[in-house]
Design a protein around this motif. Structure first.
Motif, PDB file in Angstrom:
ATOM      1  N   ASN A 138       0.848  -1.187   0.000  1.00  0.00           N
ATOM      2  CA  ASN A 138       0.000   0.000   0.000  1.00  0.00           C
ATOM      3  C   ASN A 138       0.888   1.242   0.000  1.00  0.00           C
ATOM      4  OD1 ASN A 138      -1.565   2.194   1.779  1.00  0.00           O
ATOM      5  ND2 ASN A 138      -3.091   0.883   0.816  1.00  0.00           N
ATOM      6  N   ASP A 153      -2.027  -4.319  -0.038  1.00  0.00           N
ATOM      7  CA  ASP A 153      -3.346  -4.302  -0.671  1.00  0.00           C
ATOM      8  C   ASP A 153      -3.788  -5.679  -1.149  1.00  0.00           C
ATOM      9  OD1 ASP A 153      -3.687  -1.546  -0.351  1.00  0.00           O
ATOM     10  OD2 ASP A 153      -2.650  -1.105  -2.234  1.00  0.00           O
ATOM     11  N   GLU A 195      -7.681  -2.204   6.652  1.00  0.00           N
ATOM     12  CA  GLU A 195      -6.251  -2.229   6.372  1.00  0.00           C
ATOM     13  C   GLU A 195      -5.684  -3.627   6.618  1.00  0.00           C
ATOM     14  OE1 GLU A 195      -4.545   0.800   8.834  1.00  0.00           O
ATOM     15  OE2 GLU A 195      -5.361   2.453   7.637  1.00  0.00           O
TER      16      GLU A 195
END
Length: 292
Positions: A138, A153, A195
């Protein structure tokens, strides 16, 4: 730390690696149950797994047909979520060999994050300790680097840990993706929800014949070209769902460039180009169901 892990392990005709993987899993701390999905192997896998019929830690099921890798993970995650008693599902291939503390270090990271994450992925290495199956980082990747965590990600099903609460909300992997890209879609779906992180001290070895980071449409073996067709289709779908129109256009161009680049391959040039073109076109209309 009292929380536990249910493992989902999909296997097909890799008995020696399955034995090594299962042996490593049985030595891990924090494991509640190991759910093994045997995708109709014909190499003695079913006979080997019958040895664990009375083992309370192993739940092995041999399917009557090979439903494919993606469908195997969809089936396994559903089974572990519904039948297991762990708090998380740890998804992996049969050629994943976890180091001794791989599971407990995932659990420590989950505890540190207070379960506020989409997924966690392990530090995947090839047999010579070079990086393999590298997660997509990310832009905010250093936010928790002092804790040994890197924000990502997407990752592969070589080793990811998912809270069951997330599975109940976001659903299972997409079985209709067949192979290559089902893990990218699932982890992207989870990281878009919360996240997600790479855990540096949870180390697993991906014991493939060669380091898969070297794979390309141009050099892959002929009997694996169809996997690229599935991957191109799946990645276009992922960009359509999670990216912008510009992202989709860039991927279309990128796929086609790879296809034309493969015309300089040593063999099966048109088959390689066809995989890129057909996969890309299919991806524009591909809308598989997400089961929950």
């Amino acid at each position: 730390m009292t929380k536990k892990i249910d493992v989902v392990l999909v296997t097909y005709n890799r008995l020696s690696l399955l034995k090594e993987c299962l042996e490593a899993l049985l030595q891990q701390e924090g494991i509640s149950k190991i759910f093994i999905i045997n995708n109709n192997s014909n190499d003695g896998t079913e006979e080997y797994l019958s040895m664990f019929e009375t083992d309370p830690k192993v739940n092995a099921e041999s399917l009557k047909e090979n439903i494919g890798g993606a469908a195997g993970f969809e089936y396994g995650v559903k089974k572990a979520t519904q039948q297991g008693f762990g708090d998380y599902v740890w998804i992996m291939d049969d050629d994943t060999i976890p180091n001794k503390n791989a599971a407990i270090n995932l659990l420590r990271a989950a505890d540190l994050l207070k379960d506020k994450f989409g997924f966690l992925c392990s530090n995947v290495r090839w047999i010579d300790n070079t990086p393999s199956n590298i997660a997509h980082v990310n832009t905010n990747w250093p936010s928790k680097i002092n804790e040994g965590l890197i924000q990502v990600d997407a990752a592969t099903f070589v080793s990811i840990l998912v809270p069951k609460d997330n599975i109940k909300i976001k659903g299972y992997p997409i079985g209709k993706m067949q192979i290559w890209g089902d893990d990218t879609e699932y982890t992207t779906r989870l990281s878009s929800y919360k996240e997600s992180y790479f855990v540096a001290d949870s180390v697993v070895i991906h014991k493939t014949a060669y380091n898969l980071v070297k794979d390309s449409l141009k050099n892959i073996e002929a009997n694996r070209i169809s996997r690229f067709e599935a991957m191109f289709r799946n990645l276009i779908y992922i960009k359509r769902k999670f990216g912008s129109k510009k992202d989709v256009l860039k991927m279309i161009v990128g796929n086609l460039l790879k296809g034309f680049g493969a015309l300089s391959a040593k063999n099966h040039r048109l088959k390689r180009l066809k995989a890129a073109v057909v996969g890309t076109v299919k991806g524009l209309f591909f809308n598989p169901e997400i089961k929950k």
